[in-house]
Design an enzyme around this catalytic site. Structure first.
Site: not given
Ligand SMILES: NC(=O)c1ccc[n+]([C@@H]2O[C@H](COP(=O)([O-])OP(=O)(O)OC[C@H]3O[C@@H](n4cnc5c(N)ncnc54)[C@H](O)[C@@H]3O)[C@@H](O)[C@H]2O)c1
Length: 254
Positions: A145, A159
């Site tokens: 991130s 986080y």
């Molecule tokens: N959305 C943002 O603004 C953003 C910004 C920077 C980084 N990210 C990173 O991108 C990635 C995806 O983000 P997103 O927005 O699609 O989030 P999201 O919540 O839609 O997706 C995350 C997925 O991880 C799964 N997950 C969580 N715990 C789990 C476990 N114990 N076992 C298996 N699966 C598990 C969840 O069920 C979910 O489907 C993440 O790593 C997040 O940190 C997101």
């Protein structure tokens, strides 16, 4: 290969967090590039639905990645069903926002470190070990991130610390395993329009203020991350190891 050969057709690719916003878009990108995708996420039914929506050759694997001792078994099941996976995309993650940094509890610390960092490490360790045993080249893409660099703010600091550790670990894994032809790189999203970005009580004005910080004047979309991720996994990135690709519309520049 030609200069535009992604080299992904027929490869088996594992995407974790693949029923989430970014994960699903990325899984669809690999399917489009001709790969067979193992959809890994918490809920079996949602994994099955996502896999089916991409085509009959893809499969869903419901798994809680915090069951660390089950991870080699999960990889063995995927190998038995779809063949040895040579690409692992670690997208699964959670954010637990608190009101401020003073109120973070140990439980919240552990919950975020367990999935974002510890599960990522042990799944990748098992994945790379299998590639090493079989002398197979491969690629790992870890989701970091922008917060890995900025540190985040207040209730999102823990986080973002996990994301900083992912960036550091990406470099260490890359240095350790490049001699085995296992490339490890990262993708760093910025502010993406997914449920993860929402904070309790967020107003339209708060959202507008976030957009104003982004030179490209819009939030990221899940689909914006497909190109960088598929590229890193592909033969087009064959000389890249330990890199982190910034996909943030210019939110941070480095
Ligand atoms: N959305 C943002 O603004 C953003 C910004 C920077 C980084 N990210 C990173 O991108 C990635 C995806 O983000 P997103 O927005 O699609 O989030 P999201 O919540 O839609 O997706 C995350 C997925 O991880 C799964 N997950 C969580 N715990 C789990 C476990 N114990 N076992 C298996 N699966 C598990 C969840 O069920 C979910 O489907 C993440 O790593 C997040 O940190 C997101």
């Amino acid at each position: 290969m030609t200069h535009l050969d992604w080299g992904l057709a027929g490869k088996t690719v594992i995407v974790t967090g693949a029923t989430g916003a970014i994960g699903r878009a990325v899984a669809a990108g690999f399917a489009e590039a001709g790969a067979t995708v193992a959809i890994v996420d918490l809920d079996q039914a949602r994994c099955d639905m996502t896999a089916l929506s991409l085509g009959l050759e893809h499969r869903g694997y419901g798994a809680d990645l915090r069951r660390f001792s089950d991870l080699p078994g999960l990889l063995a099941r995927i190998e038995a069903d779809l063949g040895l996976a040579t690409v692992l995309v670690n997208i699964a993650g959670v954010i637990l926002r608190t009101a401020d940094l003073f109120s973070v509890t140990e439980k919240e610390w552990d919950a975020q470190h367990d999935i974002n960092l510890k599960a990522l490490f042990f799944l990748t360790q098992a994945f790379a070990k299998r590639l090493a045993e079989t002398g197979t080249p491969g690629s790992v893409i870890n989701y970091s991130s922008q917060g890995a660099l900025s540190g985040g703010f207040g209730g999102s600091v823990v986080y973002n610390a996990t994301k900083g550790a992912i960036t550091t670990m990406t470099r260490g894994m890359a240095r350790s395993w490049a001699p085995l032809n296992i490339r490890v790189n990262a993708v760093a999203p910025g502010l993406v329009d997914t449920p993860m970005l929402k904070t309790p009580g967020q107003s339209d004005a708060d959202r507008e203020a976030m957009i104003q910080q982004i030179p490209m004047q819009r939030l990221g979309l899940p689909e914006d991350h497909v190109g960088a991720t598929v590229f890193l996994a592909s033969d087009m990135a064959r000389y890249m190891a330990g890199a982190m690709i910034n996909v943030s519309g210019g939110f941070l520049m480095y």
